[in-house]
Design a protein around this motif. Structure first.
Motif, PDB file in Angstrom:
ATOM      1  N   MET A   1       0.834  -1.173   0.000  1.00  0.00           N
ATOM      2  CA  MET A   1       0.000   0.000   0.000  1.00  0.00           C
ATOM      3  C   MET A   1       0.887   1.247   0.000  1.00  0.00           C
ATOM      4  O   MET A   1       2.066   1.185   0.275  1.00  0.00           O
ATOM      5  N   TYR A   2       0.312   2.379  -0.292  1.00  0.00           N
ATOM      6  CA  TYR A   2       1.052   3.630  -0.382  1.00  0.00           C
ATOM      7  C   TYR A   2       1.206   4.273   0.991  1.00  0.00           C
ATOM      8  O   TYR A   2       0.256   4.377   1.744  1.00  0.00           O
ATOM      9  N   ARG A   3       2.425   4.695   1.303  1.00  0.00           N
ATOM     10  CA  ARG A   3       2.690   5.422   2.546  1.00  0.00           C
ATOM     11  C   ARG A   3       2.955   6.890   2.284  1.00  0.00           C
ATOM     12  O   ARG A   3       2.587   7.747   3.065  1.00  0.00           O
ATOM     13  N   ASN A   4       3.634   7.188   1.180  1.00  0.00           N
ATOM     14  CA  ASN A   4       3.999   8.558   0.821  1.00  0.00           C
ATOM     15  C   ASN A   4       3.556   8.852  -0.609  1.00  0.00           C
ATOM     16  O   ASN A   4       4.062   8.239  -1.555  1.00  0.00           O
ATOM     17  N   ILE A   5       2.638   9.793  -0.733  1.00  0.00           N
ATOM     18  CA  ILE A   5       2.104  10.176  -2.040  1.00  0.00           C
ATOM     19  C   ILE A   5       2.543  11.598  -2.350  1.00  0.00           C
ATOM     20  O   ILE A   5       2.419  12.493  -1.512  1.00  0.00           O
ATOM     21  N   VAL A   6       3.068  11.807  -3.542  1.00  0.00           N
ATOM     22  CA  VAL A   6       3.382  13.148  -4.021  1.00  0.00           C
ATOM     23  C   VAL A   6       2.298  13.551  -5.007  1.00  0.00           C
ATOM     24  O   VAL A   6       1.980  12.789  -5.926  1.00  0.00           O
ATOM     25  N   VAL A   7       1.731  14.722  -4.804  1.00  0.00           N
ATOM     26  CA  VAL A   7       0.750  15.246  -5.739  1.00  0.00           C
ATOM     27  C   VAL A   7       1.354  16.497  -6.370  1.00  0.00           C
ATOM     28  O   VAL A   7       1.715  17.449  -5.680  1.00  0.00           O
ATOM     29  N   ALA A   8       1.538  16.451  -7.690  1.00  0.00           N
ATOM     30  CA  ALA A   8       2.162  17.548  -8.433  1.00  0.00           C
ATOM     31  C   ALA A   8       1.073  18.497  -8.920  1.00  0.00           C
ATOM     32  O   ALA A   8       0.190  18.098  -9.682  1.00  0.00           O
ATOM     33  N   LEU A  19      -5.687  16.907  -7.058  1.00  0.00           N
ATOM     34  CA  LEU A  19      -5.718  16.972  -5.597  1.00  0.00           C
ATOM     35  C   LEU A  19      -6.843  16.109  -5.041  1.00  0.00           C
ATOM     36  O   LEU A  19      -6.651  15.389  -4.056  1.00  0.00           O
ATOM     37  N   ASN A  20      -8.012  16.147  -5.664  1.00  0.00           N
ATOM     38  CA  ASN A  20      -9.132  15.300  -5.218  1.00  0.00           C
ATOM     39  C   ASN A  20      -8.752  13.821  -5.254  1.00  0.00           C
ATOM     40  O   ASN A  20      -9.074  13.064  -4.335  1.00  0.00           O
ATOM     41  N   GLU A  21      -8.069  13.413  -6.304  1.00  0.00           N
ATOM     42  CA  GLU A  21      -7.653  12.014  -6.431  1.00  0.00           C
ATOM     43  C   GLU A  21      -6.613  11.651  -5.380  1.00  0.00           C
ATOM     44  O   GLU A  21      -6.666  10.575  -4.777  1.00  0.00           O
ATOM     45  N   ALA A  22      -5.663  12.540  -5.131  1.00  0.00           N
ATOM     46  CA  ALA A  22      -4.651  12.287  -4.111  1.00  0.00           C
ATOM     47  C   ALA A  22      -5.295  12.158  -2.730  1.00  0.00           C
ATOM     48  O   ALA A  22      -4.896  11.306  -1.924  1.00  0.00           O
ATOM     49  N   MET A 109      -0.455  13.151 -10.787  1.00  0.00           N
ATOM     50  CA  MET A 109      -0.217  14.386 -11.544  1.00  0.00           C
ATOM     51  C   MET A 109      -1.165  14.479 -12.722  1.00  0.00           C
ATOM     52  O   MET A 109      -1.744  13.480 -13.159  1.00  0.00           O
ATOM     53  N   GLY A 110      -1.322  15.677 -13.223  1.00  0.00           N
ATOM     54  CA  GLY A 110      -2.201  15.911 -14.359  1.00  0.00           C
ATOM     55  C   GLY A 110      -1.466  15.807 -15.670  1.00  0.00           C
ATOM     56  O   GLY A 110      -0.240  15.903 -15.734  1.00  0.00           O
ATOM     57  N   THR A 111      -2.252  15.593 -16.706  1.00  0.00           N
ATOM     58  CA  THR A 111      -1.722  15.621 -18.064  1.00  0.00           C
ATOM     59  C   THR A 111      -2.751  16.358 -18.916  1.00  0.00           C
ATOM     60  O   THR A 111      -3.952  16.233 -18.709  1.00  0.00           O
ATOM     61  N   HIS A 112      -2.255  17.130 -19.857  1.00  0.00           N
ATOM     62  CA  HIS A 112      -3.153  17.907 -20.705  1.00  0.00           C
ATOM     63  C   HIS A 112      -3.693  17.092 -21.874  1.00  0.00           C
ATOM     64  O   HIS A 112      -4.603  17.527 -22.546  1.00  0.00           O
ATOM     65  N   GLY A 113      -3.116  15.925 -22.095  1.00  0.00           N
ATOM     66  CA  GLY A 113      -3.636  15.046 -23.141  1.00  0.00           C
ATOM     67  C   GLY A 113      -3.465  15.593 -24.544  1.00  0.00           C
ATOM     68  O   GLY A 113      -4.248  15.287 -25.431  1.00  0.00           O
ATOM     69  N   ARG A 114      -2.444  16.397 -24.755  1.00  0.00           N
ATOM     70  CA  ARG A 114      -2.216  16.952 -26.090  1.00  0.00           C
ATOM     71  C   ARG A 114      -1.703  15.874 -27.031  1.00  0.00           C
ATOM     72  O   ARG A 114      -1.029  14.951 -26.624  1.00  0.00           O
ATOM     73  N   GLY A 115      -1.982  16.061 -28.292  1.00  0.00           N
ATOM     74  CA  GLY A 115      -1.470  15.144 -29.291  1.00  0.00           C
ATOM     75  C   GLY A 115      -0.936  15.916 -30.479  1.00  0.00           C
ATOM     76  O   GLY A 115      -1.079  17.126 -30.565  1.00  0.00           O
ATOM     77  N   THR A 134      10.589   6.473 -10.719  1.00  0.00           N
ATOM     78  CA  THR A 134      11.024   5.285  -9.982  1.00  0.00           C
ATOM     79  C   THR A 134       9.877   4.683  -9.171  1.00  0.00           C
ATOM     80  O   THR A 134      10.100   3.751  -8.403  1.00  0.00           O
ATOM     81  N   CYS A 135       8.677   5.231  -9.333  1.00  0.00           N
ATOM     82  CA  CYS A 135       7.516   4.708  -8.621  1.00  0.00           C
ATOM     83  C   CYS A 135       6.284   4.821  -9.516  1.00  0.00           C
ATOM     84  O   CYS A 135       6.327   5.480 -10.554  1.00  0.00           O
ATOM     85  N   PRO A 136       5.174   4.192  -9.114  1.00  0.00           N
ATOM     86  CA  PRO A 136       3.957   4.302  -9.919  1.00  0.00           C
ATOM     87  C   PRO A 136       3.488   5.748 -10.061  1.00  0.00           C
ATOM     88  O   PRO A 136       3.672   6.564  -9.155  1.00  0.00           O
ATOM     89  N   VAL A 137       2.892   6.059 -11.218  1.00  0.00           N
ATOM     90  CA  VAL A 137       2.373   7.397 -11.504  1.00  0.00           C
ATOM     91  C   VAL A 137       0.914   7.259 -11.908  1.00  0.00           C
ATOM     92  O   VAL A 137       0.575   6.453 -12.778  1.00  0.00           O
ATOM     93  N   HIS A 138       0.066   8.035 -11.254  1.00  0.00           N
ATOM     94  CA  HIS A 138      -1.364   8.054 -11.566  1.00  0.00           C
ATOM     95  C   HIS A 138      -1.648   9.367 -12.288  1.00  0.00           C
ATOM     96  O   HIS A 138      -1.528  10.436 -11.695  1.00  0.00           O
ATOM     97  N   LEU A 139      -1.959   9.287 -13.588  1.00  0.00           N
ATOM     98  CA  LEU A 139      -2.201  10.476 -14.395  1.00  0.00           C
ATOM     99  C   LEU A 139      -3.688  10.799 -14.448  1.00  0.00           C
ATOM    100  O   LEU A 139      -4.515   9.911 -14.637  1.00  0.00           O
TER     101      LEU A 139
END
Length: 146
Positions: A1-8, A19-22, A109-115, A134-139
């Protein structure tokens, strides 16, 4: 499980969703959350000093609001206002240094989804970060660019 989450956070429309997701993941995991804003000194260097001061002031306000939301959700939290080191440093590299130092188990973190051409011209901090993470990323994709 996650102990330390970084929200960019970057002040974009998707920052609120990020932020809501974090908060949601943090509450489920009873994790500590670190809200981070990275200022790109190279990008800001061509602007007047008062504009740079305004960007840092807005970033600090955004981080203070995020900290209040995290605390009111019952989460242990901290904030960090970071700067890239020099003109060759990038937001993605600076964020990775922070993630490694914490050490984080998850980055949200967010992504603008540009293409296409828009992505080629504007680049993607999320993609650059994913390449070195070096860790999982939730976009979380921005609704404006979708």
């Amino acid at each position: 499980m996650y102990r330390n989450i970084v929200v960019a956070l970057d002040g974009s429309e998707s920052s609120e969703r990020v932020l809501n997701e974090a908060i949601s993941v943090g509450k489920c995991a009873n994790a500590r959350v670190c809200a981070v804003f990275v200022a790109d000194v190279a990008a800001l260097s061509s602007f007047p000093a008062r504009y740079r001061a305004e960007v840092f002031g807005d970033a600090r306000s955004m981080l203070d609001e995020a900290q209040e939301r995290l605390r009111s959700s019952g989460l242990e939290c901290e904030t960090r206002l970071l700067e890239t080191r020099n003109i060759t440093d990038t937001v993605a590299r600076c964020l990775q240094r922070c993630v490694t130092a914490i050490p984080a188990d998850l980055v949200v973190m967010g992504t603008h989804g540009r293409g296409g051409v828009r992505r080629l011209v504007l680049g993607s901090v999320a993609e650059a970060f994913l390449r070195r993470s070096t860790c999982p990323v939730h976009l979380i994709r921005s609704l404006q660019e979708a």
